[in-house]
Write an enzyme that holds these catalytic residues in place. Structure first.
Site, short mmCIF file in Angstrom:
data_model
loop_
_atom_site.label_atom_id
_atom_site.label_comp_id
_atom_site.label_asym_id
_atom_site.label_seq_id
_atom_site.Cartn_x
_atom_site.Cartn_y
_atom_site.Cartn_z
N GLY A 85 -5.13 3.76 0.42
CA GLY A 85 -6.57 3.57 0.56
C GLY A 85 -7.07 2.47 -0.32
O GLY A 85 -6.30 1.67 -0.84
N ASN A 86 -8.38 2.38 -0.47
CA ASN A 86 -8.98 1.35 -1.32
C ASN A 86 -10.17 1.95 -2.05
O ASN A 86 -10.52 3.11 -1.85
CB ASN A 86 -9.38 0.14 -0.47
CG ASN A 86 -10.41 0.51 0.57
OD1 ASN A 86 -11.56 0.80 0.25
ND2 ASN A 86 -9.99 0.53 1.83
#
Ligand code: CTP
Ligand code: CA
Length: 224
Positions: free
Chosen positions: A33-34
């Site tokens: 993810g980020n």
């Protein structure tokens, strides 16, 4: 109504905003993810609604609550966000891609948890590229639909930020690109933001610094 005094310059306009960050599953308990919180996208949805728009918010793992009075569509992965964005865009006047989309996903999703004792001291993951949703939207929506992209860059100067932005908008084909600088402590999860808005030619058509709400209004001023 959030802000009954707001100017109704977007009344009746159908605006789609994607917000947050997509996550790509690796196994049943892990993802890639980020750090996007979704705050700027949620602020855009909230201000567009207050200015009279019919808003669809496509939400990928928001850290903040969605505003009231918008149509909320949850999207977890890039593929889910793509499907939701293309469907919503087909009946929209404006699409704003504020979401941070994972560029790559694991080539294979394991259906059983990856176990350390079966891996050893090093683990190599194979990733494959995700589709570029913004490029697809810009290429497939009719010309009267306004398509807005975002770019968060680790630029060392304003000149470098503008240079990266000018290159990116050429590649993306969108009408506007909202640029900001990010770093380990800059940009993500903050309540303030500083942006420059470029048009297709790479010319600066908007600039704002302040709360994510005030930055949202400045971006919507360009679109309106
Ligand atoms: N975007 C998208 N689909 C992707 C990747 C990005 O729609 N697979 C959108 C983002 O929502 C954003 C814009 O494209 O509006 C720019 O994203 P960015 O990550 O800055 O651009 P990339 O083309 O992925 O380039 P890079 O990450 O290498 O800078
Ligand atoms: Ca990217």
């Amino acid at each position: 109504v959030q802000d009954p005094g707001a100017v109704q310059d977007l009344r009746g306009r159908r605006i789609v905003v994607t917000a947050g960050g997509t996550r790509e599953p690796l196994d049943p308990v892990r993802f890639l993810g980020n750090r996007s919180s979704g705050k700027q996208g949620v602020a855009l949805a909230e201000r567009a609604k207050a200015r009279g728009a019919e808003v669809t918010l496509i939400a990928a793992h928001l850290d903040v609550a969605a505003p009231e009075g918008v149509r909320l569509v949850e999207a977890g992965t890039t593929e889910e966000l793509r499907t939701a964005a293309l469907a919503a865009a087909s009946v929209a006047d404006v699409v704003i891609m504020a979401a941070a989309v994972a560029d790559f996903r694991p080539a294979e999703v394991q259906h059983v948890k990856i176990k350390k004792d079966q891996v050893g001291e090093r683990l190599t993951l194979e990733l494959v590229a995700n589709p570029d949703i913004l490029v697809e939207l810009a290429a497939t929506t009719p010309p009267e639909v306004t398509v807005v992209g975002f770019a968060a860059e680790t630029a060392a100067s304003r000149e470098e930020l503008l240079e990266l932005g000018r290159r990116k908008i050429g590649r993306k084909g969108c009408d506007y690109l909202v640029l900001n600088t990010v770093g380990w402590s800059e940009g993500f999860a903050q309540d303030r933001n500083t942006v420059v808005v470029l048009d297709r030619l790479g010319d600066i058509v908007g600039e704002a610094s302040g709360s994510k709400m005030s930055v949202a209004d400045a971006i919507l001023d360009v679109i309106a």
